[in-house]
Design an enzyme around this catalytic site. Structure first.
Site, PDB file in Angstrom:
ATOM      1  N   SER A 217      10.828 -64.556 -13.966  1.00 44.89           N
ATOM      2  CA  SER A 217      10.081 -63.465 -13.352  1.00 44.89           C
ATOM      3  C   SER A 217       9.074 -64.046 -12.378  1.00 44.89           C
ATOM      4  O   SER A 217       8.594 -65.172 -12.558  1.00 44.89           O
ATOM      5  CB  SER A 217       9.350 -62.648 -14.420  1.00 44.89           C
ATOM      6  OG  SER A 217       8.480 -61.696 -13.837  1.00 44.89           O
TER       7      SER A 217
ATOM      8  N   TYR B 296       3.682 -61.462 -21.786  1.00 47.47           N
ATOM      9  CA  TYR B 296       4.985 -61.445 -21.106  1.00 47.47           C
ATOM     10  C   TYR B 296       5.020 -62.512 -20.019  1.00 47.47           C
ATOM     11  O   TYR B 296       5.987 -63.265 -19.898  1.00 47.47           O
ATOM     12  CB  TYR B 296       5.232 -60.066 -20.504  1.00 47.47           C
ATOM     13  CG  TYR B 296       6.439 -60.001 -19.596  1.00 47.47           C
ATOM     14  CD1 TYR B 296       7.723 -59.866 -20.128  1.00 47.47           C
ATOM     15  CD2 TYR B 296       6.303 -60.082 -18.212  1.00 47.47           C
ATOM     16  CE1 TYR B 296       8.828 -59.815 -19.300  1.00 47.47           C
ATOM     17  CE2 TYR B 296       7.405 -60.025 -17.381  1.00 47.47           C
ATOM     18  CZ  TYR B 296       8.667 -59.896 -17.921  1.00 47.47           C
ATOM     19  OH  TYR B 296       9.771 -59.852 -17.098  1.00 47.47           O
TER      20      TYR B 296
END
Length: 254
Positions: free
Chosen positions: A159, A171
């Protein structure tokens, strides 16, 4: 636990077909979003597909649309369970002859905070950590013997969040781990012929978008899927190590 009804029905059907020749593209987390969009593109490019999800019933319509049981193997598989991935990888190679591309895409996201009660409570964090870190690690290890035999390609979904500081964002930390994981796997694979690509999407229009970011610029899942197909379609002498792709207008630290 593997959803044996779906997996074994697929095995029974496919073992009688044993279609050889077309390369095999395995995608974890394939039931929606980036995984499903990449499956559509890979099918159009001529791959046979192995699609996995924790909820295999969500793969039925997609699998039917992309070619049915002689082209699509739909399997229930939890990427946090090593034995499920190892079992599936060995059976796919046995029945279909090879695994040529693996897209370790399954992931999870919850909102976290270390100073407030906002977001998910800490007991709910562990599934995200296991899915986002152990998931791609287990997927890579389970499929690596087959990829080495086929001199194939491993793609991992990281990501843009794995490149910068996000206050209180666990995350983001898991995706930092995927960044390191991809680099470390590639370093071990340099003499094997296996290529390794880290895909780092920015904000993508999936069900995992936090409510606070729904109005921001977003990529379509197919935008990310095209990046995957770009990497795996390069000549075998080209190893695309990282792709960072953001929607136009997304801030550099988002």
């Amino acid at each position: 636990m593997i959803q044996s009804g779906v997996a074994l029905i697929s095995l029974t059907t496919l073992s009688s077909v044993r279609v050889m020749g077309d390369p095999v593209f395995m995608i974890t987390g394939a039931s929606r979003g980036i995984g499903a969009a990449t499956a559509e593109l890979a099918a159009a490019a001529g791959y046979r597909l192995v699609l996995t999800s924790r909820h295999p019933e969500d793969l039925v319509n997609l699998g039917t649309r992309l070619g049915g049981p002689d082209r699509v193997w739909a399997a229930g598989c939890d990427v946090t369970a090593w034995h499920e991935l190892a079992f599936l990888a060995s059976r796919v190679e046995e029945e279909w002859g090879s695994i040529d591309v693996v897209f370790a895409n399954a992931g999870s996201s919850v909102v976290t905070s270390f100073t407030t009660d906002q977001g998910a409570p800490p007991p709910d964090w562990s599934d995200m950590v296991l899915t986002n870190i152990c998931g791609p690690a287990y997927t890579a290890r389970a499929t690596m013997p087959a990829l080495m035999r086929s001199t194939g390609h491993l793609v991992l979904t990281g990501s843009a969040a794995g490149r910068g500081t996000r206050p209180g964002n666990l995350y983001s930390a898991t995706k930092w781990a995927v960044t390191a994981l991809a680099q470390n796997i590639r370093a071990e694979c340099t003499e094997t012929g296996v290529r390794v690509t880290l895909l780092q999407p920015g904000l993508t229009d999936t069900t995992a978008i936090p409510k606070t970011r729904t109005t921001e610029p977003k990529l379509a899942p197919a935008d990310v899927g095209r990046a995957v197909l770009y990497a795996v379609s390069q000549p075998t002498t080209v190893d695309v190590n990282e792709i960072l792709i953001r929607p136009t207008g997304q801030g550099p630290y988002r």
